[in-house]
Design a protein around this motif. Structure first.
Motif, PDB file in Angstrom:
ATOM      1  N   MET A 220      29.954  24.340 -30.886  1.00  0.00           N
ATOM      2  CA  MET A 220      31.551  23.792 -30.324  1.00  0.00           C
ATOM      3  C   MET A 220      31.420  24.197 -28.934  1.00  0.00           C
ATOM      4  O   MET A 220      31.878  23.235 -28.066  1.00  0.00           O
ATOM      5  CB  MET A 220      32.477  24.297 -31.112  1.00  0.00           C
ATOM      6  CG  MET A 220      32.508  23.906 -32.337  1.00  0.00           C
ATOM      7  SD  MET A 220      33.078  22.278 -32.726  1.00  0.00           S
ATOM      8  CE  MET A 220      34.774  21.930 -32.580  1.00  0.00           C
TER       9      MET A 220
ATOM     10  N   LEU B 105      46.534  14.904 -38.847  1.00  0.00           N
ATOM     11  CA  LEU B 105      45.791  14.261 -40.046  1.00  0.00           C
ATOM     12  C   LEU B 105      45.581  15.269 -41.123  1.00  0.00           C
ATOM     13  O   LEU B 105      45.660  15.005 -42.281  1.00  0.00           O
ATOM     14  CB  LEU B 105      44.325  14.038 -39.500  1.00  0.00           C
ATOM     15  CG  LEU B 105      44.511  12.576 -38.638  1.00  0.00           C
ATOM     16  CD1 LEU B 105      43.136  12.273 -37.775  1.00  0.00           C
ATOM     17  CD2 LEU B 105      45.250  11.484 -39.192  1.00  0.00           C
TER      18      LEU B 105
ATOM     19  N   VAL C 148      42.468   9.466 -29.298  1.00  0.00           N
ATOM     20  CA  VAL C 148      41.951   8.741 -30.506  1.00  0.00           C
ATOM     21  C   VAL C 148      40.457   9.243 -30.964  1.00  0.00           C
ATOM     22  O   VAL C 148      40.493  10.154 -32.081  1.00  0.00           O
ATOM     23  CB  VAL C 148      42.155   7.212 -30.574  1.00  0.00           C
ATOM     24  CG1 VAL C 148      41.640   6.687 -31.991  1.00  0.00           C
ATOM     25  CG2 VAL C 148      43.361   6.752 -30.431  1.00  0.00           C
TER      26      VAL C 148
ATOM     27  N   LEU D 171      39.713  11.991 -33.831  1.00  0.00           N
ATOM     28  CA  LEU D 171      39.046  11.813 -35.049  1.00  0.00           C
ATOM     29  C   LEU D 171      37.705  12.784 -34.857  1.00  0.00           C
ATOM     30  O   LEU D 171      37.361  13.467 -36.155  1.00  0.00           O
ATOM     31  CB  LEU D 171      38.222  10.317 -35.020  1.00  0.00           C
ATOM     32  CG  LEU D 171      39.678   9.237 -35.206  1.00  0.00           C
ATOM     33  CD1 LEU D 171      38.837   7.785 -35.193  1.00  0.00           C
ATOM     34  CD2 LEU D 171      39.992   9.261 -36.809  1.00  0.00           C
ATOM     35  N   LEU D 172      37.236  13.075 -33.968  1.00  0.00           N
ATOM     36  CA  LEU D 172      36.189  14.049 -33.691  1.00  0.00           C
ATOM     37  C   LEU D 172      36.436  15.361 -34.225  1.00  0.00           C
ATOM     38  O   LEU D 172      35.667  16.046 -35.007  1.00  0.00           O
ATOM     39  CB  LEU D 172      35.446  14.203 -32.323  1.00  0.00           C
ATOM     40  CG  LEU D 172      34.315  15.026 -32.082  1.00  0.00           C
ATOM     41  CD1 LEU D 172      32.940  14.711 -32.709  1.00  0.00           C
ATOM     42  CD2 LEU D 172      34.147  15.250 -30.756  1.00  0.00           C
TER      43      LEU D 172
ATOM     44  N   TYR E 172      39.201  16.069 -36.056  1.00  0.00           N
ATOM     45  CA  TYR E 172      39.483  16.295 -37.419  1.00  0.00           C
ATOM     46  C   TYR E 172      38.257  16.350 -38.512  1.00  0.00           C
ATOM     47  O   TYR E 172      38.275  17.245 -39.209  1.00  0.00           O
ATOM     48  CB  TYR E 172      40.053  14.907 -37.852  1.00  0.00           C
ATOM     49  CG  TYR E 172      40.312  14.682 -39.325  1.00  0.00           C
ATOM     50  CD1 TYR E 172      41.384  15.379 -40.107  1.00  0.00           C
ATOM     51  CD2 TYR E 172      39.624  13.806 -40.030  1.00  0.00           C
ATOM     52  CE1 TYR E 172      41.647  15.539 -41.372  1.00  0.00           C
ATOM     53  CE2 TYR E 172      40.197  13.450 -41.577  1.00  0.00           C
ATOM     54  CZ  TYR E 172      40.954  14.439 -42.214  1.00  0.00           C
ATOM     55  OH  TYR E 172      41.271  14.625 -43.454  1.00  0.00           O
ATOM     56  N   VAL E 173      37.010  15.714 -38.308  1.00  0.00           N
ATOM     57  CA  VAL E 173      35.806  15.716 -38.910  1.00  0.00           C
ATOM     58  C   VAL E 173      35.337  17.160 -38.622  1.00  0.00           C
ATOM     59  O   VAL E 173      34.992  17.857 -39.787  1.00  0.00           O
ATOM     60  CB  VAL E 173      34.953  14.699 -38.434  1.00  0.00           C
ATOM     61  CG1 VAL E 173      33.628  14.925 -39.245  1.00  0.00           C
ATOM     62  CG2 VAL E 173      35.468  13.130 -38.685  1.00  0.00           C
ATOM     63  N   LEU E 174      35.328  17.510 -37.477  1.00  0.00           N
ATOM     64  CA  LEU E 174      34.715  18.898 -37.197  1.00  0.00           C
ATOM     65  C   LEU E 174      35.408  20.020 -37.889  1.00  0.00           C
ATOM     66  O   LEU E 174      35.132  21.124 -38.284  1.00  0.00           O
ATOM     67  CB  LEU E 174      34.460  19.279 -35.884  1.00  0.00           C
ATOM     68  CG  LEU E 174      33.382  18.220 -35.299  1.00  0.00           C
ATOM     69  CD1 LEU E 174      33.220  18.362 -33.583  1.00  0.00           C
ATOM     70  CD2 LEU E 174      32.162  18.662 -35.703  1.00  0.00           C
TER      71      LEU E 174
ATOM     72  N   LYS F 100      37.440  19.838 -40.531  1.00  0.00           N
ATOM     73  CA  LYS F 100      37.165  19.793 -41.964  1.00  0.00           C
ATOM     74  C   LYS F 100      35.789  20.339 -42.276  1.00  0.00           C
ATOM     75  O   LYS F 100      35.585  20.941 -43.444  1.00  0.00           O
ATOM     76  CB  LYS F 100      37.170  18.342 -42.146  1.00  0.00           C
ATOM     77  CG  LYS F 100      38.572  17.952 -43.253  1.00  0.00           C
ATOM     78  CD  LYS F 100      38.411  16.369 -43.348  1.00  0.00           C
ATOM     79  CE  LYS F 100      38.535  16.147 -44.820  1.00  0.00           C
ATOM     80  NZ  LYS F 100      39.775  16.660 -45.620  1.00  0.00           N
ATOM     81  N   CYS F 101      34.835  20.290 -41.437  1.00  0.00           N
ATOM     82  CA  CYS F 101      33.518  20.949 -41.710  1.00  0.00           C
ATOM     83  C   CYS F 101      33.679  22.480 -41.270  1.00  0.00           C
ATOM     84  O   CYS F 101      32.659  23.144 -41.288  1.00  0.00           O
ATOM     85  CB  CYS F 101      32.555  20.361 -40.743  1.00  0.00           C
ATOM     86  SG  CYS F 101      32.399  18.731 -41.409  1.00  0.00           S
ATOM     87  N   GLY F 102      34.491  23.042 -41.091  1.00  0.00           N
ATOM     88  CA  GLY F 102      34.820  24.638 -40.639  1.00  0.00           C
ATOM     89  C   GLY F 102      34.542  24.814 -39.356  1.00  0.00           C
ATOM     90  O   GLY F 102      33.998  26.093 -38.887  1.00  0.00           O
ATOM     91  N   CYS F 103      34.545  23.936 -38.315  1.00  0.00           N
ATOM     92  CA  CYS F 103      34.273  24.349 -36.814  1.00  0.00           C
ATOM     93  C   CYS F 103      35.846  24.371 -36.316  1.00  0.00           C
ATOM     94  O   CYS F 103      36.752  23.468 -36.580  1.00  0.00           O
ATOM     95  CB  CYS F 103      33.735  23.136 -36.285  1.00  0.00           C
ATOM     96  SG  CYS F 103      32.125  22.749 -36.731  1.00  0.00           S
TER      97      CYS F 103
END
Lengths: 153, 501
Positions: free
Chosen positions: B172, B220, B417, B421-422, B424-426, B428-431
């Motif tokens: 990160m 989100l 935006v 989104l970036l 949110y995904v990261l 969710k993946c534990g970052c």
């Protein structure tokens, strides 16, 4: 340690590899220079390679001994609506003006929640638009037209 | 007494009417976002930053700082009353604080938190005033090689303190550094990764990154599982602790203050670490460790003092080295730069009124916070009844308006935006998002100093190892990296943070 696969780990790793790789590819198009005078491409090339390498390591680790993380559901409706609301604001604030752009953005955003009722959504959007207008345009003197040229004013 | 003269200068600046007013606005907003779950100080400061562009620099910084330490205060209120920490550092307060509330002692817990925070804030402000000038003098000796090594050290240390996987935190950071390279190259003016869009020549605005990662992504996350908050708020009465309570909290407050003041200097979440460490220490030294988790007042007093002390001392690296220890500090660097001030060791000599005014304002802010929190506790409790369905559209709308008004550039809105989104995904993946933001802010500094050092030394890369200060800093960075990835120490970190999840 027991072997366990972790989908979130692999996904995170892939994201890092893709972004790192894209920057590496992009930086090859710029002058790299010499150590004495590094060109504009040298630093992004180096860092992009590091990011991609770390991404690869995360993928490998995710396949062998991943972290156990619950990925959870994705609120597709909220994602779609909020993206739409923000893009709409950026695209129309100059043309439509502050008030209409804010009102539509707020209205779209309230719909992101599954629990909202239509009447409440309208009330919230109207209230927020009024508050935003008072705070930003009246209070803070933001230089934005309340009603934009697209509306024929 | 130079220190007294400086403090007098600071007080005379901080006590100007508009500065007291905006200090009040800052701590008020800070308390509010600290109380409200779902919005934190980082997103708030990011959204309000554009508004402060028209202020005097010192007024702007006083207000932004107030939001930061005010949030530490507000976070404990929700932690105690409804077992929902508004800020990560208040998570440990919830353990015993909420238990006390369930036993009908919410008043005592709130008062303890307020008094502890006030004492800690006062002591830590003095520490800041005493420690900052000598550090700034040392930092003035730094050349580009030393700065490069120092920034690297700061980034590496921040992963040792982050939760979760060290590998992901490292990735990160470098991703943040990488995104920081977008825009015109500082030495040649070549536009990099701009896809030919003029709007991107100035680079991505860090406000967009912060609002996206901490505001949009967080919303989100919260919309994944919508549930009505069952806020069963206990009635608050008997605000003043008993004599027995007062006797029991003295030690924890003092130890917590010391720990917090020391750990707050560390980059990347020293205040969270401080409150967890303080809780562990109090449990160990207590004669009645079995009471912890069942409403031990020491478990509120220690961590609350620690996180507030840490919130104050985390300004030390910012004000002396220009290095942010927390994403909010990274945003404050932006506030300095907008007003034409380069954050770093020169601030103290070139802008003494600003430097000492900011420090003095923190003490005034702490006084205001005690006044705001104890008598007005009912107001904050009522704020918890605001439904999330009203709150998140407000955050999104204000985020859009705030980022757009940065430079009347729609790309800044599109950027939130993308980063939302970036992020949110990261996430969710534990970052964790915080290292990315630190990397993003410090990345350009890293590149600039690396290239400048190489130019000065005629391309000799060994300069980073042959200059003693730089070599020591790099050695420390290497040691921190080893510590962060070593399994044995990882285990202990997990233990420390386990109770938070």
């Amino acid at each position: 340690m027991e072997r366990r696969r972790s989908f979130p780990d692999v996904l995170a790793g892939v994201v890092f590899i893709l972004i790192g790789g894209a920057f590496v590819a992009g930086s090859l198009g710029y002058e790299l220079g010499t150590p004495l005078r590094m060109g504009p491409g040298a630093f992004p090339l180096l860092v992009g390679a590091v990011v991609a390498a770390l991404g690869l390591a995360i993928v490998v680790k995710g396949l062998v001994a991943g972290e156990v993380i619950a990925f959870g559901p994705i609120p597709w409706r909220a994602v779609g609506v909020i993206v739409l609301a923000l893009v709409f604001f950026g695209f129309t604030v100059r043309g439509l003006g502050f008030v209409p752009a804010s009102l539509v953005t707020a209205l779209l955003t309230t719909v992101a929640s599954k629990r909202v009722r239509p009447l409440m959504a309208v009330a919230v959007a109207a209230g927020l638009t009024l508050a935003a207008t008072l705070i930003f345009v009246v209070g803070l003197q933001l230089r934005l037209p309340l009603w934009g040229p697209w509306l024929g004013f | 007494m130079e220190l007294l003269d400086n403090l007098a200068l600071g007080l005379s600046t901080a006590l100007l009417v508009q500065n007291v007013l905006y200090c009040f606005v800052g701590v008020l907003l800070g308390t509010a976002v600290g109380v409200l779950p779902g919005i934190g100080p980082t997103a708030t400061v990011a959204m309000l930053l554009p508004i402060t562009f028209s202020f005097e620099p010192v007024t702007a910084l006083i207000m932004l700082a107030g939001i930061y330490y005010g949030a530490q205060y507000g976070g404990s209120t929700t932690a105690i009353l409804i077992n929902l920490p508004g800020e990560s550092s208040a998570a440990v307060t919830a353990l015993d604080g909420h238990e006390m509330a369930r036993q009908g002692r919410a008043g005592a817990a709130l008062a303890t938190a307020a008094v502890g925070s006030f004492i800690a804030g006062t002591v830590a402000t003095v520490v800041l005033a005493v420690a900052a000038p000598p550090l700034a003098r040392v930092a003035l000796q730094f050349g580009p090689a030393e700065y490069f090594s120092l920034v690297l050290l700061g980034l590496i240390v921040s992963i040792a303190l982050a939760r979760g996987s060290a590998l992901k935190a490292l990735a990160m950071i470098f991703l943040g550094v990488l995104l920081g390279t977008v825009g015109q190259d500082i030495y040649t003016g070549t536009p990099r990764f701009t896809f030919g869009q003029r709007e991107l020549y100035g680079g991505i605005d860090f406000v967009s990154v912060a609002v996206g990662m901490f505001g949009v992504a967080e919303i989100l996350r919260n919309l994944e599982n919508e549930q009505t908050r069952t806020a069963i708020v206990s009635k608050v009465k008997n605000l003043w602790p008993t004599r027995e309570d007062r006797r029991r909290i003295v030690g924890p407050i003092l130890r917590g203050t010391g720990l917090g003041a020391a750990l707050g200097v560390l980059p990347g979440g020293g205040h969270v670490l401080a409150s967890f460490t303080s809780y562990a220490v109090e449990k160990r030294v207590s004669k009645r460790p079995e009471e912890f988790g069942h409403g031990a007042i020491e478990g509120v007093a220690g961590p609350e003092s620690a996180n507030n002390a840490a919130a104050q001392t985390s300004f030390i690296p910012l004000l002396t080295l220009g290095l942010p220890a927390h994403p909010v500090m990274a945003l404050m660097i932006g506030a300095f730069i907008v007003h034409g001030i380069t954050p770093g060791p020169n601030v103290i000599t070139e802008e003494p009124a600003l430097f000492w005014g900011l420090i003095a304002s923190m003490w005034i802010g702490n006084v205001l916070l005690v006044l705001l929190n104890l008598p007005l506790i009912g107001l904050w409790v009522r704020m918890l009844r605001i439904p999330y369905q009203v709150l998140f559209p407000m955050i999104i709308l204000f985020a859009a308006i705030g980022t757009y008004s940065l430079g009347f550039n729609a790309y800044d809105v599109y950027a939130i935006v993308f980063f939302g989104l970036l992020g949110y995904v990261l996430i969710k993946c534990g970052c964790e998002p915080a290292p990315l933001l630190l990397g993003f802010v410090l990345g350009p500094l890293l590149e600039e100093n690396l290239r400048r050092a190489l130019i000065i030394e005629r391309g000799d890369a060994t300069v980073f190892l042959t200059r003693p200060i730089s070599a020591v800093l790099l050695a420390l960075a290497a040691a921190a990296l080893v510590v962060a990835v070593l399994p044995a120490i990882r285990k202990r970190r997990e233990v420390v943070f386990a109770e938070e999840d």
